[in-house]
Design an enzyme around this catalytic site. Structure first.
Site, short mmCIF file in Angstrom:
data_model
loop_
_atom_site.label_atom_id
_atom_site.label_comp_id
_atom_site.label_asym_id
_atom_site.label_seq_id
_atom_site.Cartn_x
_atom_site.Cartn_y
_atom_site.Cartn_z
N ILE A 12 -9.31 -3.18 9.82
CA ILE A 12 -9.76 -1.98 9.09
C ILE A 12 -10.98 -2.33 8.24
O ILE A 12 -11.93 -1.54 8.12
CB ILE A 12 -8.62 -1.42 8.23
N ASP A 32 -10.72 -17.83 0.18
CA ASP A 32 -9.37 -17.30 -0.01
C ASP A 32 -9.28 -16.62 -1.38
O ASP A 32 -9.50 -17.27 -2.41
CB ASP A 32 -8.35 -18.46 0.08
N PHE A 39 -8.85 -5.26 1.20
CA PHE A 39 -8.05 -5.27 2.42
C PHE A 39 -7.29 -6.58 2.57
O PHE A 39 -6.37 -6.68 3.37
CB PHE A 39 -8.95 -5.13 3.66
N LYS A 75 -0.11 -8.40 6.76
CA LYS A 75 0.27 -6.99 6.91
C LYS A 75 1.23 -6.67 8.06
O LYS A 75 1.33 -5.54 8.50
CB LYS A 75 -1.00 -6.16 7.05
N SER A 97 -0.02 1.52 1.84
CA SER A 97 0.61 1.82 3.12
C SER A 97 1.73 2.82 2.99
O SER A 97 2.39 2.91 1.94
CB SER A 97 1.17 0.50 3.68
N TYR A 105 6.73 -6.94 3.17
CA TYR A 105 5.37 -6.39 3.27
C TYR A 105 5.29 -5.07 2.48
O TYR A 105 4.44 -4.90 1.62
CB TYR A 105 4.97 -6.13 4.73
N LYS A 120 3.25 -3.89 -1.26
CA LYS A 120 2.39 -2.72 -1.47
C LYS A 120 2.91 -1.90 -2.66
O LYS A 120 2.12 -1.42 -3.49
CB LYS A 120 2.34 -1.86 -0.20
N ASN A 179 -0.50 4.74 10.43
CA ASN A 179 -0.70 3.62 11.37
C ASN A 179 -2.10 3.60 11.97
O ASN A 179 -2.39 4.36 12.89
CB ASN A 179 0.37 3.70 12.48
N ASN A 184 1.42 -5.83 15.98
CA ASN A 184 1.30 -4.37 16.00
C ASN A 184 1.37 -3.84 17.44
O ASN A 184 0.99 -4.52 18.38
CB ASN A 184 -0.03 -3.93 15.36
N LEU A 185 1.76 -2.58 17.55
CA LEU A 185 1.99 -1.98 18.87
C LEU A 185 0.76 -1.94 19.75
O LEU A 185 0.79 -2.38 20.90
CB LEU A 185 2.53 -0.55 18.68
C1 WQD Z 1 4.73 0.69 15.31
C2 WQD Z 1 5.91 1.11 16.14
C3 WQD Z 1 7.64 -0.56 16.30
C4 WQD Z 1 5.32 -3.49 18.55
C5 WQD Z 1 2.15 -0.68 10.57
C6 WQD Z 1 1.37 -1.84 10.05
C7 WQD Z 1 1.49 -1.94 8.57
C8 WQD Z 1 1.31 -0.61 7.92
C9 WQD Z 1 2.23 0.44 8.51
C10 WQD Z 1 -0.89 -0.25 7.11
C11 WQD Z 1 7.24 0.68 15.53
C12 WQD Z 1 7.01 -0.29 17.67
C13 WQD Z 1 5.70 -2.35 17.86
C14 WQD Z 1 5.90 -3.76 19.81
C15 WQD Z 1 7.21 -1.76 19.61
N1 WQD Z 1 -0.02 -0.14 8.09
N2 WQD Z 1 6.63 -1.52 18.38
N3 WQD Z 1 6.82 -2.88 20.28
O1 WQD Z 1 5.55 -1.53 11.84
O2 WQD Z 1 4.72 0.87 11.79
O3 WQD Z 1 3.52 -0.96 10.53
O4 WQD Z 1 1.91 0.49 9.89
O5 WQD Z 1 -0.74 -0.78 6.08
O6 WQD Z 1 0.45 -2.82 8.16
O7 WQD Z 1 1.89 -3.00 10.64
O8 WQD Z 1 3.40 -0.84 13.02
O9 WQD Z 1 2.44 -1.28 15.23
O10 WQD Z 1 4.14 -2.94 14.27
O11 WQD Z 1 4.91 -0.70 15.00
O12 WQD Z 1 8.06 -0.98 20.07
O13 WQD Z 1 5.59 -4.78 20.49
O14 WQD Z 1 5.83 0.44 17.41
O15 WQD Z 1 9.05 -0.69 16.43
O16 WQD Z 1 8.19 1.68 15.81
P1 WQD Z 1 4.42 -0.58 11.80
P2 WQD Z 1 3.68 -1.53 14.41
#
Ligand code: WQD
Length: 345
Positions: A15, A61, A84, A88, A128, A153, A157, A183, A203-204
């Site tokens: 970001i 750092d 940032f 996370k 977040s 995490y 926040k 997200n 992340n997804l």
């Molecule tokens: C999204 C969905 C998982 C990986 C994120 C950021 C965090 C914050 C909030 C900003 C969930 C599912 C994931 C995978 C899956 N953002 N998933 N298989 O956990 O919502 O948090 O948004 O600050 O920094 O990490 O995001 O992308 O990890 O998961 O099924 O291999 O995808 O269960 O439902 P999350 P994510």
């Protein structure tokens, strides 16, 4: 008129890098500090290819206050900060709580400590939707109760927001805009920058696109037994460029004293809740590329469903997320293809 310099901590991150591009497009000189723990310096080249302006960059750092003291001495014209720099990943934080508390909180404390003595007027804090925990109802407004975080995490926040509030209420000579992201997904339409975490993506979307291109064998969907229409978790996936543009508005709001409030909080989301399975199907339809996936068990710390009511940000900031999820998925795919073309992955 020359604009104030902005310090972007974590500015080679996902970001952060997209926000640096939007700041430069708005005419702000930028200095980035990043320890490259979850990004790499080539991102600076990508930013320059987009804007033709190379931001100043300090590798360092933010948990080391002497590093920050030296940075402010080198760039005495910093008037705004966007923070940032933080670890996370919700899932990872369940296994590494000390790393998350030390990194995320010490970074913020150091910045807040140095802002007054260095004449910095304001800090935009990257918060977040995880501060809401498992919300009682969706969509979520800024007035929704802060519920017990379901991960270290999310707790960092929540604590960070409290620290900022206490410091400013104690009379600190600066302002803050706290942005609660939902997200963030997608990549810059130029495909010069995008999400590129080191190692196995937590992340997804990066995991999904790496599966689509064949780097990963199969995407695991963490649970389809949730209380949602198709059983998979629901999130509010917001385009990263739309998100970045909100940061420029927030900086201008603080530096130009547009608001008389010293602290403002905004939810940054689209207002649409989308399930994991819906997202996979949207990606496949938008790109024509199949994503091999399987249902596995739930991931510890996951929220079942959370999506934003962005009306306050729409109204007060005059900002709205406008990019469609299909276009966003296409941008994520174009970025993954670019990485392949460059032999990066
Ligand atoms: C999204 C969905 C998982 C990986 C994120 C950021 C965090 C914050 C909030 C900003 C969930 C599912 C994931 C995978 C899956 N953002 N998933 N298989 O956990 O919502 O948090 O948004 O600050 O920094 O990490 O995001 O992308 O990890 O998961 O099924 O291999 O995808 O269960 O439902 P999350 P994510």
């Amino acid at each position: 008129m020359k604009k104030d310099r902005i310090l972007v901590t974590g500015g080679t991150g996902y970001i952060g890098s997209h926000t640096v591009v939007e700041l430069q497009k708005a005419g702000y000189p930028v200095v980035i500090i990043d320890n490259l723990s979850n990004s790499n310096a080539e991102v600076i080249d990508g930013i320059e290819r987009i804007t033709s302006v190379r931001p100043d960059f300090v590798e360092g750092d933010c948990t080391d206050i002497e590093t920050l003291r030296r940075l402010f001495a080198s760039f005495p014209d910093i008037k705004g900060i966007i923070n940032f720099a933080a670890s996370k990943a919700v899932g990872e934080s369940m296994h590494k709580p000390i790393l998350y508390y030390r990194n995320n909180l010490n970074t913020l404390l150091n910045l807040l400590d140095l802002m007054g003595p260095n004449g910095v007027k304001g800090i935009v804090f990257s918060s977040s939707c995880t501060v809401y925990g498992e919300p009682d109802e969706n969509p979520v407004t800024e007035a929704a109760p802060i519920k017990k975080a379901t991960s270290p995490y999310g707790n960092t926040k929540q604590i960070s927001e409290e620290i900022i509030t206490d410091v400013i209420n104690a009379g600190a000579p600066f302002k803050s805009v706290i942005l609660r992201y939902f997200n963030p997904v997608g990549a810059h339409p130029s495909a010069e920058i995008g999400e590129l975490p080191n190692g196995v993506p937590q992340n997804l979307i990066p995991y999904l696109t790496q599966t689509a291109i064949g780097i990963r064998q199969e995407l695991s969907v963490f649970g389809d037994d949730y209380n949602t229409p198709d059983g998979s978790c629901i999130r509010d996936y917001i385009n990263v460029v739309d998100l970045a543009q909100a940061h420029v508005i927030a900086v201008e709001r603080m530096l130009n004293d547009i608001s008389d409030k010293k602290i403002e909080i905004f939810n940054l989301g689209t207002g649409n809740g989308v399930s994991v399975l819906e997202l996979i199907h949207t990606f496949e339809e938008a790109t024509g590329v199949k994503v091999p996936h399987k249902i596995v068990g739930r991931r510890a710390g996951d929220i079942e469903k959370v999506w934003a009511n962005p009306a306050f940000a729409n109204e007060v900031l005059g900002w709205k997320a406008t990019t469609s999820l299909a276009d966003t998925m296409r941008s994520a795919w174009a970025w993954q293809c670019r990485l392949r073309e460059r032999g990066i992955m």
